[in-house]
Design an enzyme around this catalytic site. Structure first.
Site, PDB file in Angstrom:
ATOM      1  N   VAL A  72      -1.393  -1.691   1.745  1.00  0.00           N
ATOM      2  CA  VAL A  72      -2.401  -0.676   2.055  1.00  0.00           C
ATOM      3  C   VAL A  72      -3.325  -0.534   0.852  1.00  0.00           C
ATOM      4  CG1 VAL A  72      -2.801   1.758   2.596  1.00  0.00           C
ATOM      5  CG2 VAL A  72      -0.903   0.535   3.670  1.00  0.00           C
ATOM      6  N   GLY A 117      -3.570   0.975  -4.435  1.00  0.00           N
ATOM      7  CA  GLY A 117      -2.986   0.204  -3.341  1.00  0.00           C
ATOM      8  C   GLY A 117      -1.474   0.241  -3.441  1.00  0.00           C
ATOM      9  N   LYS A 118      -0.791  -0.171  -2.425  1.00  0.00           N
ATOM     10  CA  LYS A 118       0.676  -0.296  -2.470  1.00  0.00           C
ATOM     11  C   LYS A 118       1.096  -1.221  -1.341  1.00  0.00           C
ATOM     12  CE  LYS A 118       4.028   1.802  -4.911  1.00  0.00           C
ATOM     13  NZ  LYS A 118       3.891   2.484  -6.203  1.00  0.00           N
ATOM     14  N   GLY A 119       2.201  -1.911  -1.536  1.00  0.00           N
ATOM     15  CA  GLY A 119       2.700  -2.793  -0.491  1.00  0.00           C
ATOM     16  C   GLY A 119       4.194  -2.668  -0.357  1.00  0.00           C
TER      17      GLY A 119
END
Ligand SMILES: NC(=O)C1=CN([C@@H]2O[C@H](COP(=O)(O)OP(=O)(O)OC[C@H]3O[C@@H](n4cnc5c(N)ncnc54)[C@H](OP(=O)(O)O)[C@@H]3O)[C@@H](O)[C@H]2O)C=CC1
Ligand SMILES: O=C(O)CCC(=O)C(=O)O
Length: 429
Positions: A72, A117-119
């Site tokens: 995201v 962001g992050k995943g």
């Protein structure tokens, strides 16, 4: 009330504590305090891009399994999206979206030129072999190849990932584009352009922020009683550095439970013990077992949740006895519990400040890589400490000037900086 993200599925159930809704509530509170334009708030409450990919993987026994992989990208107003990749069974798109939004405010608060962001992949990495994890990681990055890059989106470690996964990511990206691109990830091994000090950075930042908060109360770390939930990258580094500074670490835990010692645990010996016992801390000499729930409510001066979200909730907040809660994890205190702690006068050091040491050293790693000049560890630690202490004092000053709690103060600084940049860039309708 802002509209909830159009890009995300509904929360699991109304009773479920949804991390994305919580993150939006903090954003709304900051927007109200800043009297933010409604259109800017609407933009900031939505992730810019939400990507979910299928990751087909052949397991060692020949079975083919298809996993989901999320990334995201919340905001790139201030610079490339930045944030970790989490491998944990509880990963959901809403959780990753909340964590991506936190990254935006964290980077802005610290004054580093990144967005958020992050995943994540919803797996328990302990249930996969090293070969399977490598295949999963490489396929995940291949699927995201057009969405990441050193000027676009720069992943880093989070729960369940480490320098090893970052090396696989860097290699996969580099092979796909045809040349070595170390700057596509941070938290890499030193051999491929990682930075000295990155592994301990988040824990070191936690130690620095706790030290500053104690100093403001006229106290030092010496003899302070500390309980730490989570003994992974962040929890174990914070424990080691606080122990070195003279604090008494009376309890630590992992997912399997915790250990307690009234006189304080010998943290260097515990680290060796955990390394020799496949990360297990249970059975460590001169300690007694304690549950994760009981650890959170121990009589202590400083409580450091360094594992998952939503650990201190309406259910247990009244039993929390610490006078300082330092959020080493992202989102460990729920919105409701946070209000109770603040009303009781407990100092809550918010995640976007307390655990920012990791992304700060990621930034320093990226800067070193881009300039082809690498620093010694003393310089990395010094630069990081400078940025952390400055940010701490900005938050304290904002809290005093506006007469608001530390979390809201930190949010107003982070959100305010992004909103200003968004407005200056002319991106709002
Ligand atoms: N790594 C980084 O640089 C940064 C991390 N953070 C945040 O810090 C937190 C921890 O990350 P990190 O240390 O990297 O992760 P790790 O995977 O290295 O360690 C996580 C630790 O938490 C424990 N844990 C897992 N589930 C629970 C549970 N239900 N109760 C108690 N303990 C549990 C794990 O135990 P077990 O081994 O049994 O699973 C392990 O000890 C996360 O919230 C992350 O987002 C924030 C900023 C940067
Ligand atoms: O080091 C980074 O880039 C990100 C660390 C991270 O994911 C976090 O701060 O939560």
């Amino acid at each position: 009330m802002i509209s909830k993200s159009l890009l995300l599925p509904e929360p699991a159930s109304p009773a479920h504590i949804c991390p994305f809704d919580q993150a939006c509530s903090y954003l709304e509170a900051a927007a109200k305090e800043l009297n933010l334009n409604q259109g800017v708030l609407e933009i900031l409450s939505h992730p810019r891009k939400v990507v979910t990919v299928s990751i087909p993987v052949k397991l060692d026994d020949g079975e083919i399994r298809v996993l989901a992989g999320h990334r995201v990208q919340h905001s790139d107003v201030l610079g490339p999206y930045k944030g970790g990749i989490r491998y944990h069974p509880a990963v959901t798109l809403r959780e990753v979206s909340a964590l991506a939004m936190l990254m935006t405010w964290k980077c802005a608060l610290l004054g580093i030129p990144y967005g958020g962001g992050k995943g994540g992949i919803p797996i328990d990495p302990k249930r996969y072999s090293v070969g399977e994890l490598e295949r999963i990681t490489r396929r995940y990055i291949s699927e995201l190849i057009k969405d990441i890059g050193p000027a676009v989106d720069i992943p880093a470690p989070d729960m369940g990932t480490s320098a090893r996964e970052m090396a696989w990511m860097m290699d996969t990206y580099s092979v796909n584009v045809g040349h070595a691109v170390p700057g596509v990830v941070t938290g890499k091994p030193l051999s491929i352009g990682g930075s000295l000090g990155r592994e301990m950075a988040t824990g070191r930042g936690v130690m620095i922020i706790v030290r500053e908060a104690l100093a403001q109360q006229g106290k030092s770390l010496a003899g302070v009683r500390v309980a730490i939930q989570g003994f992974g990258n962040v929890g174990s580094a914070a424990a080691e550095l606080l122990h070195q500074a003279g604090a008494k670490i009376i309890a630590v835990s992992t997912g399997a439970g915790g250990i307690f010692s009234e006189v304080g645990l010998d943290i260097p010996k515990l680290k060796v013990y955990a390394a020799e016992n496949r990360k297990s801390i249970m059975g460590f000499p001169q300690s007694v077992p304690i549950s994760n729930a009981d650890l959170l409510t121990l009589p202590c001066d400083v409580l450091i949740p360094a594992a998952l979200e939503n650990q201190i909730t309406e259910e247990n907040v009244n039993q929390v006895q610490a006078q300082i809660v330092a959020e080493a994890a992202n989102g460990p205190v729920t919105l409701e519990a946070n209000l109770v702690l603040e009303a009781r006068g407990v100092t809550v050091l918010p995640d976007i400040l307390a655990n920012a040491g990791g992304v700060v050293v990621s930034y320093l790693e990226w800067v070193q890589g881009l300039s082809y000049v690498f620093w010694d560890e003393e310089r990395v630690n010094r630069e990081m400490e400078h940025l952390m202490v400055q940010a701490y004092h900005r938050v304290i000053q904002q809290s005093e000037v506006r007469q608001i709690p530390l979390r809201l103060a930190a949010y107003t600084l982070g959100v305010g900086r992004v909103a200003q940049a968004l407005t200056d860039r002319g991106l709002y309708p």
